[in-house]
Design a protein around this motif. Structure first.
Motif, mmCIF file in Angstrom:
data_model
loop_
_atom_site.group_PDB
_atom_site.id
_atom_site.type_symbol
_atom_site.label_atom_id
_atom_site.label_comp_id
_atom_site.label_asym_id
_atom_site.label_seq_id
_atom_site.Cartn_x
_atom_site.Cartn_y
_atom_site.Cartn_z
ATOM 1 N N THR A 44 -50.004 75.124 157.097
ATOM 2 C CA THR A 44 -48.975 74.377 158.591
ATOM 3 C C THR A 44 -48.304 73.694 158.044
ATOM 4 O OG1 THR A 44 -51.131 72.492 158.026
ATOM 5 C CG2 THR A 44 -51.768 74.056 159.768
ATOM 6 N N LYS A 45 -48.135 73.962 157.100
ATOM 7 C CA LYS A 45 -47.015 72.915 155.830
ATOM 8 C C LYS A 45 -46.087 74.146 155.498
ATOM 9 C CE LYS A 45 -49.479 69.063 154.552
ATOM 10 N NZ LYS A 45 -49.080 68.151 155.404
ATOM 11 N N ASN A 46 -44.386 72.978 155.822
ATOM 12 C CA ASN A 46 -43.409 74.734 155.788
ATOM 13 C C ASN A 46 -43.106 74.739 154.396
ATOM 14 O OD1 ASN A 46 -41.539 72.073 154.632
ATOM 15 N ND2 ASN A 46 -40.712 71.435 156.182
ATOM 16 N N LEU A 47 -42.079 75.087 153.576
ATOM 17 C CA LEU A 47 -42.271 76.085 152.319
ATOM 18 C C LEU A 47 -41.869 74.706 151.182
ATOM 19 C CD1 LEU A 47 -42.101 78.977 150.792
ATOM 20 C CD2 LEU A 47 -39.318 78.871 151.306
ATOM 21 N N LYS A 48 -41.326 74.141 151.784
ATOM 22 C CA LYS A 48 -40.408 73.200 151.035
ATOM 23 C C LYS A 48 -41.547 72.228 150.657
ATOM 24 C CE LYS A 48 -36.987 68.636 150.803
ATOM 25 N NZ LYS A 48 -35.599 68.555 151.140
ATOM 26 N N SER A 49 -42.370 71.963 152.006
ATOM 27 C CA SER A 49 -43.442 71.113 151.790
ATOM 28 C C SER A 49 -44.571 72.143 150.163
ATOM 29 C CB SER A 49 -44.132 70.159 152.765
ATOM 30 O OG SER A 49 -43.689 69.936 153.276
ATOM 31 N N VAL A 50 -44.677 72.460 150.253
ATOM 32 C CA VAL A 50 -46.022 72.963 149.987
ATOM 33 C C VAL A 50 -45.235 73.774 148.240
ATOM 34 C CG1 VAL A 50 -46.796 75.463 149.181
ATOM 35 C CG2 VAL A 50 -46.955 74.897 151.400
ATOM 36 N N SER A 51 -44.287 73.724 148.190
ATOM 37 C CA SER A 51 -43.492 74.337 146.925
ATOM 38 C C SER A 51 -43.634 72.974 145.703
ATOM 39 C CB SER A 51 -42.379 74.285 146.996
ATOM 40 O OG SER A 51 -41.404 74.007 147.129
ATOM 41 N N GLN A 52 -43.869 72.087 146.841
ATOM 42 C CA GLN A 52 -43.492 70.351 146.043
ATOM 43 C C GLN A 52 -44.570 70.966 144.829
ATOM 44 O OE1 GLN A 52 -43.137 67.317 148.981
ATOM 45 N NE2 GLN A 52 -40.874 67.440 149.157
ATOM 46 N N GLY A 53 -45.525 70.720 144.903
ATOM 47 C CA GLY A 53 -46.150 70.983 144.323
ATOM 48 C C GLY A 53 -46.708 71.925 142.482
ATOM 49 N N LEU A 54 -45.236 72.392 143.490
ATOM 50 C CA LEU A 54 -45.496 73.654 141.728
ATOM 51 C C LEU A 54 -44.810 73.538 140.228
ATOM 52 C CD1 LEU A 54 -45.237 76.446 144.211
ATOM 53 C CD2 LEU A 54 -47.283 76.441 142.836
ATOM 54 N N ASP A 55 -45.052 74.323 139.800
ATOM 55 C CA ASP A 55 -44.169 74.423 138.439
ATOM 56 C C ASP A 55 -42.954 74.901 138.668
ATOM 57 O OD1 ASP A 55 -43.358 73.671 135.654
ATOM 58 O OD2 ASP A 55 -45.115 74.538 135.000
ATOM 59 N N SER A 56 -41.422 73.856 138.828
ATOM 60 C CA SER A 56 -40.543 74.924 138.288
ATOM 61 C C SER A 56 -39.730 75.385 137.612
ATOM 62 C CB SER A 56 -39.138 73.588 138.988
ATOM 63 O OG SER A 56 -39.267 72.985 137.995
ATOM 64 N N ASN A 57 -40.787 75.441 136.509
ATOM 65 C CA ASN A 57 -40.774 75.978 135.703
ATOM 66 C C ASN A 57 -41.034 77.014 135.098
ATOM 67 O OD1 ASN A 57 -39.706 74.600 133.561
ATOM 68 N ND2 ASN A 57 -41.235 72.974 133.072
ATOM 69 N N ILE A 58 -42.277 77.362 136.576
ATOM 70 C CA ILE A 58 -42.764 78.908 136.388
ATOM 71 C C ILE A 58 -42.434 79.388 137.933
ATOM 72 C CG2 ILE A 58 -44.779 80.297 137.606
ATOM 73 C CD1 ILE A 58 -45.595 78.635 135.615
ATOM 74 N N PHE A 59 -41.785 78.704 139.216
ATOM 75 C CA PHE A 59 -41.626 79.322 140.425
ATOM 76 C C PHE A 59 -40.347 78.999 140.615
ATOM 77 C CE2 PHE A 59 -45.785 78.354 139.988
ATOM 78 C CZ PHE A 59 -46.627 79.528 141.357
ATOM 79 N N VAL A 60 -39.522 80.220 141.251
ATOM 80 C CA VAL A 60 -38.127 79.955 141.684
ATOM 81 C C VAL A 60 -38.270 80.445 142.983
ATOM 82 C CG1 VAL A 60 -37.566 81.772 140.608
ATOM 83 C CG2 VAL A 60 -36.015 80.227 140.802
ATOM 84 N N ARG A 61 -37.145 79.601 143.533
ATOM 85 C CA ARG A 61 -36.985 80.423 145.263
ATOM 86 C C ARG A 61 -35.695 81.122 144.863
ATOM 87 N NH1 ARG A 61 -37.437 75.826 150.120
ATOM 88 N NH2 ARG A 61 -36.750 77.184 151.983
ATOM 89 N N VAL A 62 -35.409 82.493 145.793
ATOM 90 C CA VAL A 62 -35.241 83.221 145.258
ATOM 91 C C VAL A 62 -34.199 83.837 146.659
ATOM 92 C CG1 VAL A 62 -36.299 84.361 143.293
ATOM 93 C CG2 VAL A 62 -36.665 84.799 145.542
ATOM 94 N N HIS A 63 -34.940 82.983 147.742
ATOM 95 C CA HIS A 63 -34.239 83.232 149.811
ATOM 96 C C HIS A 63 -34.737 82.158 150.241
ATOM 97 C CE1 HIS A 63 -34.300 84.875 152.884
ATOM 98 N NE2 HIS A 63 -33.025 86.095 152.883
ATOM 99 N N ALA A 64 -34.152 81.873 150.808
ATOM 100 C CA ALA A 64 -34.606 80.306 151.957
ATOM 101 C C ALA A 64 -35.723 80.540 152.436
ATOM 102 C CB ALA A 64 -33.270 80.976 153.041
ATOM 103 N N ALA A 65 -36.458 81.862 152.516
ATOM 104 C CA ALA A 65 -37.515 82.435 152.732
ATOM 105 C C ALA A 65 -38.429 82.488 152.354
ATOM 106 C CB ALA A 65 -37.681 83.088 153.615
ATOM 107 N N HIS A 66 -38.555 82.620 150.553
ATOM 108 C CA HIS A 66 -38.748 82.811 149.490
ATOM 109 C C HIS A 66 -38.905 82.042 147.695
ATOM 110 C CE1 HIS A 66 -40.324 86.664 151.734
ATOM 111 N NE2 HIS A 66 -38.656 86.346 151.997
ATOM 112 N N ILE A 67 -40.758 81.819 147.502
ATOM 113 C CA ILE A 67 -40.184 81.325 146.201
ATOM 114 C C ILE A 67 -41.527 82.583 145.627
ATOM 115 C CG2 ILE A 67 -41.825 79.544 145.355
ATOM 116 C CD1 ILE A 67 -40.995 77.380 147.504
ATOM 117 N N VAL A 68 -41.203 82.528 144.061
ATOM 118 C CA VAL A 68 -41.623 83.792 143.784
ATOM 119 C C VAL A 68 -41.966 82.823 142.109
ATOM 120 C CG1 VAL A 68 -40.946 85.348 144.863
ATOM 121 C CG2 VAL A 68 -39.859 84.780 142.431
#
Length: 109
Positions: A44-68
């Motif tokens: 129920t949260k947007n992508l930015k909110s969900v991604s705040q808990g991810l390790d930025s060394n492993i997870f990268v935003r490659v598109h406005a709508a996608h984090i891999v």
């Protein structure tokens, strides 16, 4: 290192180990989380909110709508922007704006 993110689907809180995530995709103001197990959770949260808990060394935003999860990339298809083939067979677009930074990151620069 951040290992767990908490994702709400409106009915329950899911405690997800980041190593079990393949990718996240924005769906309007919601986020669809794709797991290695094949389970998909609509947060129920947007992508930015969900991604705040991810390790930025492993997870990268490659598109406005996608984090891999970079550890789950099987192939990179070159092109004007490019596309990623993920471990679950899904194809994720790389935006032109993020392509250069993403390529540098893949090359370890």
């Amino acid at each position: 290192m951040k290992n767990i993110i908490i994702v709400s689907d409106g009915n329950k809180l899911h405690y997800l180990k980041s190593e079990n995530l393949i990718r996240l995709e924005a769906r309007g103001s919601y986020t669809l989380v794709f797991m290695k197990s094949g389970i998909e959770i609509l947060s129920t949260k947007n992508l930015k909110s969900v991604s705040q808990g991810l390790d930025s060394n492993i997870f990268v935003r490659v598109h406005a709508a996608h984090i891999v999860n970079t550890r789950e990339i099987d192939a990179y298809i070159k092109g004007r922007s490019g596309e990623l083939v993920m471990s679950d067979g899904s194809i994720v677009p790389v935006s032109q704006r993020r392509k250069s930074d993403f390529q540098k990151r893949l090359n370890g620069k």
